[in-house]
Structure formats: structure tokens, C-alpha cells
Design an enzyme around this catalytic site. Structure first.
Site, PDB file in Angstrom:
ATOM      1  N   THR A   1       0.865  -1.180   0.000  1.00  0.00           N
ATOM      2  CA  THR A   1       0.000   0.000   0.000  1.00  0.00           C
ATOM      3  C   THR A   1       0.904   1.233   0.000  1.00  0.00           C
ATOM      4  OG1 THR A   1      -0.067  -0.214   2.408  1.00  0.00           O
ATOM      5  CG2 THR A   1      -1.948  -1.057   1.196  1.00  0.00           C
TER       6      THR A   1
ATOM      7  N   PHE B   1       4.094  -6.748  11.744  1.00  0.00           N
ATOM      8  CA  PHE B   1       5.030  -5.789  12.341  1.00  0.00           C
ATOM      9  C   PHE B   1       6.486  -6.091  11.995  1.00  0.00           C
ATOM     10  CE2 PHE B   1       1.326  -6.324  15.145  1.00  0.00           C
ATOM     11  CZ  PHE B   1       0.802  -5.051  15.090  1.00  0.00           C
ATOM     12  N   LEU B   2       6.718  -6.898  10.955  1.00  0.00           N
ATOM     13  CA  LEU B   2       8.100  -7.324  10.708  1.00  0.00           C
ATOM     14  C   LEU B   2       9.008  -6.161  10.313  1.00  0.00           C
ATOM     15  CD1 LEU B   2       8.804  -7.463   7.424  1.00  0.00           C
ATOM     16  CD2 LEU B   2       7.429  -9.516   7.561  1.00  0.00           C
TER      17      LEU B   2
ATOM     18  N   LYS C   1      -1.292  -0.991  13.963  1.00  0.00           N
ATOM     19  CA  LYS C   1      -0.112  -0.915  13.107  1.00  0.00           C
ATOM     20  C   LYS C   1       0.350   0.534  12.914  1.00  0.00           C
ATOM     21  CE  LYS C   1       3.066  -1.705  10.213  1.00  0.00           C
ATOM     22  NZ  LYS C   1       3.408  -2.660   9.206  1.00  0.00           N
TER      23      LYS C   1
ATOM     24  N   LEU D   1      16.486   5.071  20.200  1.00  0.00           N
ATOM     25  CA  LEU D   1      16.922   6.383  20.662  1.00  0.00           C
ATOM     26  C   LEU D   1      18.321   6.676  20.129  1.00  0.00           C
ATOM     27  CD1 LEU D   1      15.680   6.611  24.368  1.00  0.00           C
ATOM     28  CD2 LEU D   1      14.751   7.748  22.354  1.00  0.00           C
TER      29      LEU D   1
ATOM     30  N   GLY E   1      13.943   6.219   7.435  1.00  0.00           N
ATOM     31  CA  GLY E   1      13.521   6.182   6.033  1.00  0.00           C
ATOM     32  C   GLY E   1      12.895   4.838   5.772  1.00  0.00           C
TER      33      GLY E   1
ATOM     34  N   CYS F   1       8.319   2.032   4.995  1.00  0.00           N
ATOM     35  CA  CYS F   1       7.192   1.988   5.939  1.00  0.00           C
ATOM     36  C   CYS F   1       7.005   3.255   6.762  1.00  0.00           C
ATOM     37  CB  CYS F   1       7.350   0.813   6.876  1.00  0.00           C
ATOM     38  SG  CYS F   1       7.053  -0.743   6.058  1.00  0.00           S
TER      39      CYS F   1
ATOM     40  N   LYS G   1      18.714   1.232   6.143  1.00  0.00           N
ATOM     41  CA  LYS G   1      19.127   0.605   7.399  1.00  0.00           C
ATOM     42  C   LYS G   1      20.049  -0.549   7.063  1.00  0.00           C
ATOM     43  CE  LYS G   1      16.130  -2.311   9.404  1.00  0.00           C
ATOM     44  NZ  LYS G   1      14.873  -2.830   9.972  1.00  0.00           N
TER      45      LYS G   1
ATOM     46  N   ARG H   1      14.747   2.581  -0.558  1.00  0.00           N
ATOM     47  CA  ARG H   1      13.568   3.455  -0.638  1.00  0.00           C
ATOM     48  C   ARG H   1      13.633   4.527   0.448  1.00  0.00           C
ATOM     49  NH1 ARG H   1       8.711  -0.572  -0.153  1.00  0.00           N
ATOM     50  NH2 ARG H   1      10.299  -1.651   1.066  1.00  0.00           N
TER      51      ARG H   1
HETATM   52  C1  UDX Z   1       9.421  -0.503  10.545  1.00  0.00           C
HETATM   53  C2  UDX Z   1       8.879  -1.002  11.881  1.00  0.00           C
HETATM   54  O1  UDX Z   1       9.936  -1.115  12.825  1.00  0.00           O
HETATM   55  C3  UDX Z   1       8.187  -2.343  11.686  1.00  0.00           C
HETATM   56  O2  UDX Z   1       7.635  -2.801  12.902  1.00  0.00           O
HETATM   57  C4  UDX Z   1       7.092  -2.176  10.654  1.00  0.00           C
HETATM   58  O3  UDX Z   1       6.456  -3.414  10.407  1.00  0.00           O
HETATM   59  C5  UDX Z   1       7.669  -1.623   9.362  1.00  0.00           C
HETATM   60  O4  UDX Z   1       8.375  -0.413   9.606  1.00  0.00           O
HETATM   61  P1  UDX Z   1      11.579  -1.068   9.061  1.00  0.00           P
HETATM   62  O5  UDX Z   1      11.027  -0.208   7.984  1.00  0.00           O
HETATM   63  O6  UDX Z   1      12.182  -2.382   8.705  1.00  0.00           O
HETATM   64  O7  UDX Z   1      10.422  -1.425  10.115  1.00  0.00           O
HETATM   65  O8  UDX Z   1      12.650  -0.195   9.808  1.00  0.00           O
HETATM   66  P2  UDX Z   1      13.102   0.112  11.320  1.00  0.00           P
HETATM   67  O9  UDX Z   1      13.986  -0.945  11.839  1.00  0.00           O
HETATM   68  O10 UDX Z   1      11.912   0.462  12.114  1.00  0.00           O
HETATM   69  O11 UDX Z   1      14.019   1.400  11.079  1.00  0.00           O
HETATM   70  C6  UDX Z   1      13.457   2.557  10.454  1.00  0.00           C
HETATM   71  C7  UDX Z   1      14.459   3.636  10.254  1.00  0.00           C
HETATM   72  O12 UDX Z   1      14.753   4.282  11.494  1.00  0.00           O
HETATM   73  C8  UDX Z   1      15.822   3.232   9.689  1.00  0.00           C
HETATM   74  O13 UDX Z   1      16.153   4.157   8.677  1.00  0.00           O
HETATM   75  C9  UDX Z   1      16.753   3.315  10.878  1.00  0.00           C
HETATM   76  O14 UDX Z   1      18.077   3.585  10.498  1.00  0.00           O
HETATM   77  C10 UDX Z   1      16.141   4.469  11.653  1.00  0.00           C
HETATM   78  N1  UDX Z   1      16.452   4.460  13.096  1.00  0.00           N
HETATM   79  C11 UDX Z   1      16.076   3.395  13.867  1.00  0.00           C
HETATM   80  C12 UDX Z   1      17.084   5.540  13.685  1.00  0.00           C
HETATM   81  O15 UDX Z   1      17.422   6.528  13.008  1.00  0.00           O
HETATM   82  N2  UDX Z   1      17.338   5.530  15.027  1.00  0.00           N
HETATM   83  C13 UDX Z   1      16.990   4.494  15.816  1.00  0.00           C
HETATM   84  O16 UDX Z   1      17.251   4.549  17.003  1.00  0.00           O
HETATM   85  C14 UDX Z   1      16.345   3.389  15.227  1.00  0.00           C
END
Ligand code: UDX
Length: 447
Positions: A93, A160-161, A215, A261, A268, A271, A335, A342
């Protein structure tokens, strides 16, 4: 007899879910409208990098030597309808072009294609992230189109993965949330998830709107945590404080917690950014926009970090223009442990500096191919060492383990200037400084 499961949409979520369902012992039939995706999966290959997923596929995809054969693929909706007791809808989506709202066309078309083939009792389970109120509408679509009538119903079961941990998060979820309208639906989902529930995953039963909201609320909370600490980094920067210490110290309060934190260039990916925007758009439609105006600030704090990283680099290079400066960028994905670029803050920063005349060379352990596709005009190197060779400044923008394990002494020998900017607060400043580098990070003291 064991339940038969289908999975509709074999992207990130669907491919992982299908393989995980086979791992849990079910017969699984997965459908995707894109033929190439299916052909790849049938060979046990994934379209993206996700640790453990190819192994899991190879263990179960029919036709692969030594597999259980429990996972098959098709493009035939009638076959899906005839096969499944439980149908998981896992299509994406995305954000609508030019709008905050979420594009529901894939979900609608999946339900619209499946429903006329629901000739026997079945539970359709939505997993896609959707605006609250969608499940109610989709249930009506199913009721109107399914030949099985009331025996075909809908449930909502958000996913929530996290990328990089998709397999583990799917097999051992920290909670299972199901929005249901009947005891039968709840019973079927308890059967599907009997293994993780048996291992202790909490099973939360709700109505449709609550399941949909869980979610978006969870993602909004995570985004808020990251932007909160980044706002603190801005204040630390102004006051000469240390945001890493601050995060450690507030994190010992278990009401706050240590995770999410880490200050830096922000969040980015596919999601968090689109989900908080779609949530604001939906709240607006519901007349509850005031409740979520804070998310606008969360979004803007986040987007501001990228610009601040560019300014930190400019300042470190003497304050003028980037023209003629050689900039090494470590990291392109949004990450670590993912090849996903993306809405990647790292690629965004690299792109901004390049567009302002800097000679940018990027290295990423897994994201090179995708980064090249999105930003073909950046320079790319085959290793961190090659990216750093001749650099006037090094930017650490995605926190891969490989970068934490780099040897600052070896890198120092090839860099023109030993200047490193840590956009993820993930490197050890003492180690880099000991090797003669000037280490700078957002929200941390200079020396
Ligand atoms: C996220 C949610 O965590 C997940 O539960 C949901 O299902 C989909 O969206 P994801 O997109 O895989 O998952 O990324 P996530 O691990 O949440 O990290 C998101 C972004 O935040 C990354 O760019 C990461 O580098 C950044 N981040 C994370 C920070 O800048 N600081 C932090 O402390 C943690």
C-alpha cells in the site's frame, strides 16, 4: 486435517509470510500478478536481500531438491480460491503520488479478484497496512462477491516485521493482533498461529478498526521516538551536550527504554515515512486531524536531519562550496542488513552533496545495485577502502556492522584528510580519534 493457506502478493511481506507458514507445517499456495517474481521464488531466490529468507524458501519450495514441497506458487485465482481455508492478503500500500494518502488499489484489486472464487468456507486475512476503516469496506466487497456467502469472511491481522529481521519477526512475533467479527475467525487464526502462541507470543483479539490502528499507531510511536532523540541532538548541538550519553541515561528508565533512541540522519524506508503520512491523511478524513498534527512535526524533524548532515559536512570542509571536494559515503540503504534504498536518508544526503558539486563515492555492502538504479550519477566503489581513497571527508550514513569493524588506521593511510562524520552515532569516537581522525557526529561534542 491441517489448514490450507494461500498468500496473495509475494513481495517483502508475502514472500516471508508464505515461507514462514510452510515452516510452521502448513501447505501453502502463493500468488503474485508479476510472473517474474514467482519464477524467481520458484528457484528459491528472493527479489531482495533478507537474511535467512532464501534458506527458508529452499527448505520448502516444491521442486527444489530436499525441500518439504509445502510451498507452491500460481497465478491462477481459481486455484487459490479452491485451495485455501485461510487467504492472507500481503500486497503493498504505497503512498499515493503527490498525496499523503495511501494507495489502496493493490489491496482492492486483490480482494476483487479473489472474492468471486471463494466458493467454499474461507477466511480472508488482510495483513497490508491500510487506513482505518478499510477492513469494514473490504468485508462488504467480499460479502457482495463471494459465492460462498457468509461462509467467506474477513479478518485483519497487521504485520510488524522489520526488514533485516523479517524471518525471525514472522516466526517469533512479539505479538499477534487479530481484528475479527466472529468466533470462527478467531479460532482459525489461533490454529494458524498455534506454534508462536505456544512459544509465548501474546495473541490480542480486537475489532477491525483497532487492529488497523495498532499498526499505524506502533509505527507513529517508533517514528516519534527517533524524531524525539533527533530533536534532543539539535539541542545538544546548540548547548554543547552529548546526545549519545543523554540517550543512554534516559534509556535506563524502563518506562522510556533504550531502543530507537539512536540520534542521526533519521528514519527512512518503505514503511515509517509513508505510514505516518497516510495516518495524518486518514485522521483528516475522519475529522480527527488535530490529534495527529504532532506527526507533521515528527516528519519535519526527520527530514531536517538530512539537510543538517549536509551542512555538517560543508562546515567540516571549511564552510564553502562542495565543488572539487571528494566525499566518501559509507552506506546507501535506509538501514543495515537490507538492500532497500527506498527513501534512504543515506542516499538522500549523498545525492544532495553530489548535486551541489561534490565528488561523491558511495559504498554499501548490499545496496549498490539498487542505489545505482535510483542514483546512477553518483560514484560507486567496490569497498569501503576504495570509497575512502583520496577522500577529503568520510560520511558514515548507514550503520552496517562492516563499518564498525573498519580499521581507522588502514583507512587513514588512504584518505586525503582524516575527517569522519558519523551520521548514525554508531562508530567508536575514541578508536577513530586514536588513529588521528577528526570525528564529528550530530549532537555530540567536537573533541
Ligand atoms: C518498521 C517497523 O519497525 C516495523 O515494525 C514495521 O512493520 C515496518 O516499519 P523497518 O522499515 O524495517 O520497520 O525499519 P526500522 O527498523 O523500524 O528502522 C526505520 C528507520 O529508522 C531506519 O532508517 C533506521 O536507520 C532508523 N532508526 C532506527 C534511527 O534513526 N534511530 C533508531 O534509534 C532506530
Amino acid at each position: 486435517m491441517s489448514l490450507k493457506i494461500t498468500v496473495i502478493g509475494t513481495g517483502y511481506l508475502g514472500a516471508t509470510h508464505a515461507a514462514a507458514m510452510a515452516e510452521l507445517g502448513f501447505e501453502v499456495l502463493a500468488l503474485d500478478v508479476v510472473k517474474e517474481k514467482i519464477e524467481k521464488l520458484e528457484r528459491g531466490e528472493t527479489p531482495m536481500y533478507e537474511p535467512g529468507l532464501e534458506d527458508l524458501l529452499r527448505r520448502h519450495v516444491a521442486g527444489i531438491e530436499g525441500s518439504t514441497g509445502r510451498l507452491r506458487f500460481t497465478q491462477d485465482w481459481a486455484e487459490v480460491g479452491a485451495f485455501g481455508d485461510v487467504h492472507f492478503v500481503c500486497v503493498n500500500t504505497p503512498q499515493k503520488h503527490g498525496e499523503y494518502a495511501c494507495d489502496m488499489s493493490y489491496v482492492e484489486s486483490a480482494i476483487g479478484s479473489l472474492a468471486p472464487h471463494l466458493t467454499r468456507p474461507a477466511l480472508v486475512v488482510g495483513k497490508s497496512t491500510v487506513p482505518v476503516g478499510s477492513a469494514d469496506r473490504l468485508a462488504a466487497t467480499i460479502a457482495g462477491l463471494a459465492p460462498a456467502g457468509a461462509a467467506a469472511e474477513l479478518a485483519w491481522n497487521p504485520e510488524f516485521l522489520r526488514e533485516g529481521f523479517a524471518v525471525d519477526d514472522t516466526l517469533h512475533p512479539d505479538r499477534i493482533v487479530v481484528g475479527v467479527r466472529s468466533e470462527r475467525a478467531e479460532k482459525l487464526l489461533r490454529e494458524v498461529y498455534a506454534t508462536p502462541v505456544g512459544e509465548g507470543s501474546p495473541f490480542v483479539v480486537t475489532d477491525f478498526p483497532t487492529a488497523e490502528l495498532v499498526k499505524t499507531a506502533a509505527n507513529s510511536f517508533l517514528a516519534t521516538k527517533i524524531s524525539f532523540i533527533n530533536a534532543m541532538a539539535e539541542v545538544c548541538e546548540a548547548a554543547d551536550g552529548d546526545v549519545a550519553k543523554l540517550a543512554e541515561a534516559i534509556g535506563y528508565d524502563d518506562r522510556i527504554g533504550k531502543k530507537f533512541l539512536r540520534a542521526g540522519i533519521g528514519f527512512g524506508g518503505g514503511c515509517l515515512p509513508k505510514d505516518i503520512r497516510a495516518f495524518m491523511a486518514r485522521a483528516g478524513e475522519l475529522g480527527a486531524d488535530q490529534a495527529l498534527t504532532f506527526l507533521r512535526e515528527i516528519d519535519s524533524i526527520n527530514m531536517r536531519q538530512r539537510g543538517q548532515m549536509v551542512e555538517l559536512a560543508r562546515e567540516a570542509l571549511g564552510g564553502g562550496s562542495f565543488l572539487g571536494k571528494r566525499v566518501a559515503v559509507l552506506g546507501a540503504t535506509f538501514k543495515p542488513d537490507s538492500d532497500d534504498v527506498r527513501d534512504s536518508p543515506a542516499l538522500n544526503v549523498a545525492g544532495q552533496i553530489h548535486l551541489q558539486g561534490g565528488q561523491v563515492t558511495v559504498y554499501d555492502p548490499k545496496g549498490m545495485e539498487n542505489a545505482r538504479r535510483v542514483f546512477p550519477t553518483l560514484g560507486y566503489a567496490d569497498s569501503a577502502l576504495e570509497a575512502v581513497r583520496g577522500a577529503d571527508v568520510v560520511l558514515h550514513l548507514t550503520e552496517w556492522r562492516e563499518f564498525r569493524e573498519l580499521d581507522p588506521v588502514e583507512l587513514g593511510e588512504v584518505a586525503t584528510t582524516r575527517l569522519i562524520l558519523d551520521g548514525r552515532n554508531a562508530l567508536d569516537p575514541a578508536l577513530w580519534r586514536a588513529a588521528g581522525w577528526t570525528y564529528r557526529a550530530m549532537g555530540r561534542p567536537t573533541a
